[in-house]
Design an enzyme around this catalytic site. Structure first.
Site, PDB file in Angstrom:
ATOM      1  N   ASN A  70       2.225   1.552   4.132  1.00 39.22           N
ATOM      2  CA  ASN A  70       2.752   0.227   4.862  1.00 39.22           C
ATOM      3  C   ASN A  70       2.233   0.375   6.846  1.00 39.22           C
ATOM      4  O   ASN A  70       3.007  -0.632   7.723  1.00 39.22           O
ATOM      5  CB  ASN A  70       4.258  -0.247   4.843  1.00 39.22           C
ATOM      6  CG  ASN A  70       4.583  -1.764   5.788  1.00 39.22           C
ATOM      7  OD1 ASN A  70       5.424  -1.632   5.547  1.00 39.22           O
ATOM      8  ND2 ASN A  70       3.258  -2.794   5.228  1.00 39.22           N
ATOM      9  N   ASP A  97      -7.783   3.602   0.902  1.00 40.52           N
ATOM     10  CA  ASP A  97      -7.045   3.633   1.877  1.00 40.52           C
ATOM     11  C   ASP A  97      -7.866   4.955   3.753  1.00 40.52           C
ATOM     12  O   ASP A  97      -8.775   5.413   3.215  1.00 40.52           O
ATOM     13  CB  ASP A  97      -6.148   5.243   1.353  1.00 40.52           C
ATOM     14  CG  ASP A  97      -5.386   6.174   2.844  1.00 40.52           C
ATOM     15  OD1 ASP A  97      -5.395   5.668   3.749  1.00 40.52           O
ATOM     16  OD2 ASP A  97      -4.436   7.162   2.590  1.00 40.52           O
ATOM     17  N   CYS A 121      -1.657   0.540   7.525  1.00 42.82           N
ATOM     18  CA  CYS A 121      -2.713   0.587   7.422  1.00 42.82           C
ATOM     19  C   CYS A 121      -3.688  -1.027   6.959  1.00 42.82           C
ATOM     20  O   CYS A 121      -3.510  -1.463   7.427  1.00 42.82           O
ATOM     21  CB  CYS A 121      -3.767   1.426   7.464  1.00 42.82           C
ATOM     22  SG  CYS A 121      -3.216   3.016   7.706  1.00 42.82           S
ATOM     23  N   ARG A 122      -3.035  -0.868   5.057  1.00 37.38           N
ATOM     24  CA  ARG A 122      -3.711  -1.599   4.625  1.00 37.38           C
ATOM     25  C   ARG A 122      -3.434  -3.395   4.269  1.00 37.38           C
ATOM     26  O   ARG A 122      -3.637  -3.679   4.836  1.00 37.38           O
ATOM     27  CB  ARG A 122      -4.646  -1.088   3.379  1.00 37.38           C
ATOM     28  CG  ARG A 122      -5.565  -0.301   3.212  1.00 37.38           C
ATOM     29  CD  ARG A 122      -5.780   0.400   2.393  1.00 37.38           C
ATOM     30  NE  ARG A 122      -4.659   1.482   1.753  1.00 37.38           N
ATOM     31  CZ  ARG A 122      -4.612   2.165   0.732  1.00 37.38           C
ATOM     32  NH1 ARG A 122      -5.031   1.772  -0.698  1.00 37.38           N
ATOM     33  NH2 ARG A 122      -3.085   2.737   0.790  1.00 37.38           N
ATOM     34  N   SER A 123      -1.931  -3.133   4.187  1.00 34.98           N
ATOM     35  CA  SER A 123      -0.664  -4.456   3.409  1.00 34.98           C
ATOM     36  C   SER A 123      -0.556  -4.485   5.371  1.00 34.98           C
ATOM     37  O   SER A 123      -0.162  -6.297   4.846  1.00 34.98           O
ATOM     38  CB  SER A 123       0.550  -3.343   3.008  1.00 34.98           C
ATOM     39  OG  SER A 123       1.486  -2.430   3.235  1.00 34.98           O
ATOM     40  N   CYS A 173       0.786  -1.236   0.021  1.00 36.71           N
ATOM     41  CA  CYS A 173       0.078   0.112   0.201  1.00 36.71           C
ATOM     42  C   CYS A 173       1.365   0.845   0.112  1.00 36.71           C
ATOM     43  O   CYS A 173       2.082   1.309  -0.461  1.00 36.71           O
ATOM     44  CB  CYS A 173      -1.039   0.165   0.926  1.00 36.71           C
ATOM     45  SG  CYS A 173      -0.218  -0.509   3.000  1.00 36.71           S
TER      46      CYS A 173
HETATM   47  P1  4NP Z   1      -2.200   2.689   4.203  1.00 38.09           P
HETATM   48  O1  4NP Z   1      -3.024   3.856   4.547  1.00 38.09           O
HETATM   49  O2  4NP Z   1      -1.083   2.807   2.792  1.00 38.09           O
HETATM   50  O3  4NP Z   1      -3.027   1.660   3.855  1.00 38.09           O
HETATM   51  O4  4NP Z   1      -0.908   2.368   4.384  1.00 38.09           O
HETATM   52  C1  4NP Z   1      -2.067   5.259   4.577  1.00 38.09           C
HETATM   53  C2  4NP Z   1      -0.578   5.605   6.383  1.00 38.09           C
HETATM   54  C3  4NP Z   1       0.019   6.665   5.881  1.00 38.09           C
HETATM   55  C4  4NP Z   1      -0.456   7.572   4.710  1.00 38.09           C
HETATM   56  C5  4NP Z   1      -1.832   7.464   4.122  1.00 38.09           C
HETATM   57  C6  4NP Z   1      -2.323   6.073   3.913  1.00 38.09           C
HETATM   58  N1  4NP Z   1       0.180   8.822   5.290  1.00 38.09           N
HETATM   59  O5  4NP Z   1       0.089   9.727   4.418  1.00 38.09           O
HETATM   60  O6  4NP Z   1       1.044   9.221   6.351  1.00 38.09           O
END
Ligand code: 4NP
Length: 170
Positions: free
Chosen positions: A18, A130, A20-22, A15
């Site tokens: 790294n 996201d 939340c989703r992954s 993702c």
């Molecule tokens: P992820 O979510 O891609 O599912 O881990 C996010 C986590 C942090 C951010 C964006 C998406 N960020 O902008 O910090």
């Protein structure tokens, strides 16, 4: 992660951050594989560097824990050149992540790269949004969407082994 040249699937979920989703996908896939008796390597990374070395978002840890999966010990990592040789299958959580992966990909990388939902009939081409700026309900929905997809992956790996291809044909 073990070498992709062995006989086991080596799955990498990707993702943006790294956190939340992954990591949720990593935990969900590992749990589903254990339950189904599939032997596989699993890991997760982000395309961005924002959260290197950080544990998953507390909301992701909580939703996973509510479902019997512990992801609290995972640490954020950014995708690296080696990942394209170690992994047999790389799954992007959304289309922007897929572009990010391709931007990092060496020409001779050996991993198959696909969108996670390309594995799911009726959901091909659809990303998993996201949830970072969302609420608990968004994290719960993402957990459910991820679990639908990882269950398909586990079944396909059991049936087809390393020859399983998940990229859409259109
Ligand atoms: P992820 O979510 O891609 O599912 O881990 C996010 C986590 C942090 C951010 C964006 C998406 N960020 O902008 O910090």
């Amino acid at each position: 992660m073990a070498q992709g040249s062995n006989s086991l699937p080596a799955v990498l979920f990707v993702c943006l951050g790294n956190i939340c989703r992954s990591p949720m996908a990593e935990g969900a896939f590992r749990a589903a594989a254990v339950k189904a008796g599939l032997e596989a390597q699993v890991d997760s990374v982000g395309t961005a560097s924002y959260h290197i070395g950080e544990p998953p978002d507390p909301r992701a840890i909580r939703i996973a824990r509510e479902n019997g999966v512990d992801i609290g010990g995972l640490l954020g990592r950014q995708i690296a050149r080696d990942d394209f040789y170690r992994a047999t299958h790389i799954f992007a959580l959304d289309k922007a992540n897929l572009q990010g992966i391709r931007a990092h990909a060496p020409r001779d990388g050996t991993a198959q790269v696909a969108l996670l939902n390309d594995a799911v009939e009726g959901l091909t081409g659809r990303g998993i949004d996201d949830p970072y700026y969302g609420d608990e309900a968004d994290f719960r929905r993402v957990w459910e969407e991820i679990n639908i997809a990882v269950d398909v992956l586990v079944r396909r790996f059991l049936e087809e082994g390393l020859s399983a291809r998940f990229d859409r044909k259109d």
